[in-house]
Design an enzyme around this catalytic site. Structure first.
Site, PDB file in Angstrom:
ATOM      1  N   ASN A   9       0.871  -1.168   0.000  1.00 18.93           N
ATOM      2  CA  ASN A   9       0.000   0.000   0.000  1.00 18.93           C
ATOM      3  C   ASN A   9       0.911   1.222   0.000  1.00 18.93           C
ATOM      4  O   ASN A   9       1.507   1.544   1.012  1.00 18.93           O
ATOM      5  CB  ASN A   9      -0.896  -0.032   1.251  1.00 18.93           C
ATOM      6  CG  ASN A   9      -1.771   1.197   1.354  1.00 18.93           C
ATOM      7  OD1 ASN A   9      -1.847   2.005   0.425  1.00 18.93           O
ATOM      8  ND2 ASN A   9      -2.445   1.341   2.493  1.00 18.93           N
ATOM      9  N   TRP A  10       1.016   1.835  -1.168  1.00 17.54           N
ATOM     10  CA  TRP A  10       1.944   2.969  -1.286  1.00 17.54           C
ATOM     11  C   TRP A  10       1.402   4.217  -0.605  1.00 17.54           C
ATOM     12  O   TRP A  10       2.142   5.174  -0.398  1.00 17.54           O
ATOM     13  CB  TRP A  10       2.229   3.271  -2.759  1.00 17.54           C
ATOM     14  CG  TRP A  10       2.953   2.191  -3.504  1.00 17.54           C
ATOM     15  CD1 TRP A  10       3.388   0.977  -3.018  1.00 17.54           C
ATOM     16  CD2 TRP A  10       3.348   2.222  -4.881  1.00 17.54           C
ATOM     17  NE1 TRP A  10       4.015   0.265  -4.003  1.00 17.54           N
ATOM     18  CE2 TRP A  10       4.008   1.004  -5.164  1.00 17.54           C
ATOM     19  CE3 TRP A  10       3.204   3.157  -5.915  1.00 17.54           C
ATOM     20  CZ2 TRP A  10       4.524   0.705  -6.435  1.00 17.54           C
ATOM     21  CZ3 TRP A  10       3.710   2.861  -7.179  1.00 17.54           C
ATOM     22  CH2 TRP A  10       4.368   1.646  -7.430  1.00 17.54           C
ATOM     23  N   LYS A  11       0.116   4.246  -0.333  1.00 13.06           N
ATOM     24  CA  LYS A  11      -0.521   5.438   0.253  1.00 13.06           C
ATOM     25  C   LYS A  11      -0.211   6.657  -0.636  1.00 13.06           C
ATOM     26  O   LYS A  11      -0.141   6.510  -1.853  1.00 13.06           O
ATOM     27  CB  LYS A  11      -0.075   5.624   1.700  1.00 13.06           C
ATOM     28  CG  LYS A  11      -0.259   4.349   2.516  1.00 13.06           C
ATOM     29  CD  LYS A  11      -0.049   4.520   3.984  1.00 13.06           C
ATOM     30  CE  LYS A  11      -0.241   3.172   4.677  1.00 13.06           C
ATOM     31  NZ  LYS A  11      -0.140   3.277   6.136  1.00 13.06           N
ATOM     32  N   HIS A  95      -9.469   1.213   4.553  1.00 12.62           N
ATOM     33  CA  HIS A  95      -8.211   1.360   5.288  1.00 12.62           C
ATOM     34  C   HIS A  95      -8.462   2.310   6.466  1.00 12.62           C
ATOM     35  O   HIS A  95      -9.245   3.259   6.351  1.00 12.62           O
ATOM     36  CB  HIS A  95      -7.124   1.925   4.368  1.00 12.62           C
ATOM     37  CG  HIS A  95      -5.777   1.893   5.007  1.00 12.62           C
ATOM     38  ND1 HIS A  95      -5.377   2.849   5.904  1.00 12.62           N
ATOM     39  CD2 HIS A  95      -4.764   1.001   4.928  1.00 12.62           C
ATOM     40  CE1 HIS A  95      -4.169   2.546   6.347  1.00 12.62           C
ATOM     41  NE2 HIS A  95      -3.768   1.429   5.766  1.00 12.62           N
ATOM     42  N   GLU A  97      -6.897   4.689   7.596  1.00 18.69           N
ATOM     43  CA  GLU A  97      -6.675   6.114   7.307  1.00 18.69           C
ATOM     44  C   GLU A  97      -7.893   6.719   6.612  1.00 18.69           C
ATOM     45  O   GLU A  97      -8.242   7.875   6.840  1.00 18.69           O
ATOM     46  CB  GLU A  97      -5.394   6.279   6.475  1.00 18.69           C
ATOM     47  CG  GLU A  97      -4.154   6.034   7.336  1.00 18.69           C
ATOM     48  CD  GLU A  97      -2.958   5.464   6.598  1.00 18.69           C
ATOM     49  OE1 GLU A  97      -2.888   5.558   5.365  1.00 18.69           O
ATOM     50  OE2 GLU A  97      -2.074   4.899   7.293  1.00 18.69           O
ATOM     51  N   GLU A 167      -5.756  -5.113  10.182  1.00 18.24           N
ATOM     52  CA  GLU A 167      -4.694  -4.140  10.445  1.00 18.24           C
ATOM     53  C   GLU A 167      -4.988  -3.410  11.751  1.00 18.24           C
ATOM     54  O   GLU A 167      -5.723  -2.408  11.749  1.00 18.24           O
ATOM     55  CB  GLU A 167      -4.635  -3.114   9.314  1.00 18.24           C
ATOM     56  CG  GLU A 167      -4.359  -3.709   7.954  1.00 18.24           C
ATOM     57  CD  GLU A 167      -3.745  -2.679   7.028  1.00 18.24           C
ATOM     58  OE1 GLU A 167      -2.623  -2.906   6.569  1.00 18.24           O
ATOM     59  OE2 GLU A 167      -4.377  -1.629   6.789  1.00 18.24           O
ATOM     60  N   GLY A 173       2.267   1.931  10.716  1.00 18.03           N
ATOM     61  CA  GLY A 173       3.221   3.036  10.594  1.00 18.03           C
ATOM     62  C   GLY A 173       3.928   3.381  11.897  1.00 18.03           C
ATOM     63  O   GLY A 173       4.608   4.399  11.990  1.00 18.03           O
ATOM     64  N   SER A 213       3.194  -2.553  10.223  1.00 18.64           N
ATOM     65  CA  SER A 213       4.642  -2.650  10.450  1.00 18.64           C
ATOM     66  C   SER A 213       5.226  -4.015  10.072  1.00 18.64           C
ATOM     67  O   SER A 213       6.119  -4.520  10.759  1.00 18.64           O
ATOM     68  CB  SER A 213       4.987  -2.273  11.900  1.00 18.64           C
ATOM     69  OG  SER A 213       4.597  -0.933  12.167  1.00 18.64           O
TER      70      SER A 213
HETATM   71  P1  PGA Z   1       2.773   0.000   7.607  1.00 20.00           P
HETATM   72  O1  PGA Z   1       1.317   0.269   6.953  1.00 20.00           O
HETATM   73  O2  PGA Z   1       3.278  -1.285   7.033  1.00 20.00           O
HETATM   74  O3  PGA Z   1       3.596   1.195   7.218  1.00 20.00           O
HETATM   75  O4  PGA Z   1       2.557  -0.104   9.076  1.00 20.00           O
HETATM   76  C1  PGA Z   1       0.411  -0.781   6.781  1.00 20.00           C
HETATM   77  C2  PGA Z   1      -0.849  -0.268   6.149  1.00 20.00           C
HETATM   78  O5  PGA Z   1      -1.288   0.842   6.505  1.00 20.00           O
HETATM   79  O6  PGA Z   1      -1.457  -0.937   5.295  1.00 20.00           O
END
Ligand code: PGA
Length: 251
Positions: A9-11, A95, A97, A167, A173, A213
Site C-alpha cells: 500500500n503505497w498510500k 483502510h 486512514e 490491520e 506506521g 509494520s
Molecule cells: P505499515 O502500513 O506497514 O507502514 O505499518 C500498513 C498499512 O497501513 O497498510
C-alpha cells in the site's frame, strides 16, 4: 489451499517515476509461482503502472479507494467503471486512514463493497481496532462489528470473493507490530466467525492478510502463522530492497 498474498500500500507516496522504477524492480524479481503480489498505487499512476505489470500474471495493481456510484457530480472521486476500464481488478476498501481521516463509516464502506462485487472487482477489505480498544481487550467485538456492519450481509458466494486485511491501527506506521500470536489469534477468530456465519469451506478458502509494520525481519514469522495468508504492507512496500524479501517470506 488459500492464496498467499503480498500486498503493498503505497498510500500518498512516490512520484510516477519512483513508482515506475519500483514496479519494474518487483515485476523483474523472482516471485514464487504461488504468491500473488498486489500493489496499491495512487490513483494518478494506476493506468500506467497497470501497463508495466500486465505481462506478469503474479502482479496485480490495486486502487486505494473508489466511489460506489458509477458516475456523476462527485468532484475528485474515481468510479468503479473507470477503474475497470483501465484493467484494475482490486480495490483497497476501508483502510483505517480512510476511516479516520476521511470519516468513512461502516455503512459507507458497505456501499463500496456491494458496488465492487456487483462490478466483478475484488475488495481488499480492511478492518482493525484502535489502541484503546486493544488495551481494554475489546478487539474481537470491535472487528466483529466492522464485519457485521459492512460485509456480513453478503451471500456466501459474494463473501468468498473478498480479501480481508486485519490491520490493528496501533501497529500501522508505528514500528510496533502485533506479535505473531496476536495476529494468529485474531485471524483464527475471524475465520471462526466466517464459519459460523457461512460455512467451513468459505472460512477456509478466504485469504486473511495481516497489516501493521510488516518488515523483512518479521514477515516470515507472521506469514508462518496458520491463519495468516500474507500481508498488507505500507512503509516497507516503498522500496524493492524491503518489499521483495517480504514477497519471498512465505514458507
Ligand atoms: P505499515 O502500513 O506497514 O507502514 O505499518 C500498513 C498499512 O497501513 O497498510
Amino acid at each position: 489451499m488459500r492464496i498467499k498474498i503480498a500486498a503493498g500500500n503505497w498510500k500518498m507516496n512516490l512520484t510516477y517515476d519512483e513508482g515506475k522504477q519500483l514496479t519494474e524492480e518487483i515485476v523483474n524479481s523472482e516471485i514464487p509461482a504461488d504468491v500473488q503480489v498486489i500493489l496499491g498505487v495512487p490513483a494518478i499512476a494506476l493506468a500506467r503502472t497497470a501497463c508495466l505489470a500486465e505481462d506478469n500474471s503474479n502482479v496485480h495493481i490495486a486502487a486505494q479507494n473508489c466511489h460506489h456510484i458509477a458516475s456523476g457530480a462527485y468532484t475528485g472521486e474515481i468510479s468503479i467503471p473507470m477503474l475497470k476500464s483501465i484493467g484494475i481488478n482490486h480495490v483497497i476498501i476501508g483502510h483505517s486512514e480512510r476511516r479516520e481521516l476521511f470519516n468513512e463509516s461502516d455503512e459507507f464502506l458497505k456501499l463500496k463493497v456491494d458496488a465492487l462485487l456487483e462490478a466483478g472487482l475484488t475488495p481488499i477489505f480492511c478492518c482493525g481496532e484502535p489502541l484503546n480498544v486493544r488495551e481494554d481487550g475489546g478487539q474481537n467485538e470491535y472487528v466483529k462489528a466492522q464485519f457485521e456492519n459492512s460485509i456480513f450481509h453478503l451471500s456466501g458466494e459474494q463473501f468468498s470473493q473478498l480479501i480481508i486485511a486485519y490491520e490493528p491501527i496501533w501497529a500501522i506506521g508505528t514500528g510496533v507490530t502485533a506479535s505473531p500470536q496476536q495476529a494468529q489469534d485474531m485471524h483464527s477468530y475471524l475465520r471462526s466467525l466466517i464459519e459460523e456465519k457461512y460455512n467451513n469451506d468459505i472460512a477456509n478458502g478466504i485469504s486473511i492478510l495481516y497489516g501493521g509494520s510488516v518488515k523483512p525481519n518479521n514477515a516470515e514469522e507472521i506469514f508462518g502463522q496458520t491463519d495468516v495468508d500474507g500481508g498488507l504492507v505500507g512503509g516497507a512496500s516503498l522500496k524493492s530492497e524491503t518489499f521483495v524479501p517480504i514477497i519471498n517470506s512465505f514458507s
